[in-house]
Design an enzyme around this catalytic site. Sequence first.
Site, PDB file in Angstrom:
ATOM      1  N   GLY A 231      -5.515  11.484 -19.136  1.00  0.00           N
ATOM      2  CA  GLY A 231      -6.300  12.472 -19.897  1.00  0.00           C
ATOM      3  C   GLY A 231      -7.533  12.171 -20.364  1.00  0.00           C
TER       4      GLY A 231
ATOM      5  CG  ASN B 226      -2.541  17.816 -14.682  1.00  0.00           C
ATOM      6  OD1 ASN B 226      -3.205  18.733 -14.557  1.00  0.00           O
ATOM      7  ND2 ASN B 226      -1.347  17.664 -15.015  1.00  0.00           N
ATOM      8  CB  THR B 227      -6.772  16.033 -17.706  1.00  0.00           C
ATOM      9  OG1 THR B 227      -5.514  15.834 -18.001  1.00  0.00           O
ATOM     10  CG2 THR B 227      -7.658  16.592 -18.839  1.00  0.00           C
TER      11      THR B 227
ATOM     12  CE  LYS C  12       2.918  10.185 -13.478  1.00  0.00           C
ATOM     13  NZ  LYS C  12       1.702  10.877 -13.751  1.00  0.00           N
TER      14      LYS C  12
ATOM     15  CB  ALA D 169      -3.610   8.007 -15.757  1.00  0.00           C
ATOM     16  N   GLY D 170      -6.761   8.718 -15.543  1.00  0.00           N
ATOM     17  CA  GLY D 170      -8.081   8.467 -16.051  1.00  0.00           C
ATOM     18  C   GLY D 170      -9.216   9.071 -15.291  1.00  0.00           C
TER      19      GLY D 170
END
Lengths: 73, 284
Positions: B177, B225-226, B116, B203-204
């Site tokens: 994040g 992830n977050t 990635k 992301a986001g």
Amino acid sequence: MIDGAANILVTVNGESRSIPEGESLSGLLLALGIRDGAVAVELNRALVARQEFSNVKLKQGDVLEIVTFVGGG
Amino acid sequence: MAGRNRDMTATSCADTSPDAKLKIGAHEFASRLFVGTGKYPSNEVMVKALEASGARCVTVAVRRINLAERGKGCMLDFIDPKRYTLLPNTAACYTADDAIRTARLGREAGLSDLVKLEVLGDEKTLYPDTAETVRATKQLVSEGFTVLAYTNDDLISALRLQDAGAASVMPLGAPIGSGLGILNPLNVRLIIERLTVPVIVDAGVGTASDVSVAMELGADGVLLNTGIALARDPVLMARAMKLACEAGRAAFLAGRIPKKEYGTPSSPAAGVISSVRGDATKPK
């Protein structure tokens, strides 16, 4: 380390370390307690293939990066 | 330029099955949800969350071994290599050269050609440096990597990355994040429509509906992830993300109705017992 053998200074992950002259990369990993697994090594900014670990003899001033996987996104 | 046919009103083929595997380069994934392994309250919670997410590919970061804490339980001990494909990232790299070095280390440590690729350009927003990302993509592709390239929600940089040989292009929904969701659905849809390689929104993502929005736009997958790791209950949120991913994919394949400005009745207009028709607020 072998008594009486000359030592050399190398940098491992940003820290200076004294190791016996003629130490191989696989010898250093063993001394550091790094078991085989998800480990990769860069010597002076160039990747070292796993199968070369025992053939690489470390020299004074070598800069090593020893990495593994950690949590990340 | 010929993009893939995203019009799902066309006749069905194997690719339009909701259970069709996602192919990236030579790799196949049974789940379209890609999950990170960072920021969980503990390794135990991480394992349960990964399981609940249904993900088969998880991202990991490449970092210096902590020489002072050798022997302590490491995150990798908790990840079953038979269940999960590891996707090493180049997070926190700000130049193509650093990203290339990190990718090479990740390949050697993980013995997989997947990477990635992430080359950042700004520490505050964590927005990608797309020019450096294109440069790194070319180099890594020439070295045999399967590159999943993180980029902005910008069609032109996405096309450049595809031209550079990226196996998948990963536009952001919002800053890494941030949990802001898909800030520019139009841009993401344009990228999805025009690219021929798989598009994974990365992301986001803050909550389940963000995953659904991305998948309903036609994304081939979502990486987050977050949104899971820092949820109050990461395991339950992981389950929500899994369901949202499946729901969004199914809704996309099913073909949504066009949006209309006014109401259209779902029940027959004929046979209504009342004799009063039309505007009930109108005085008789």
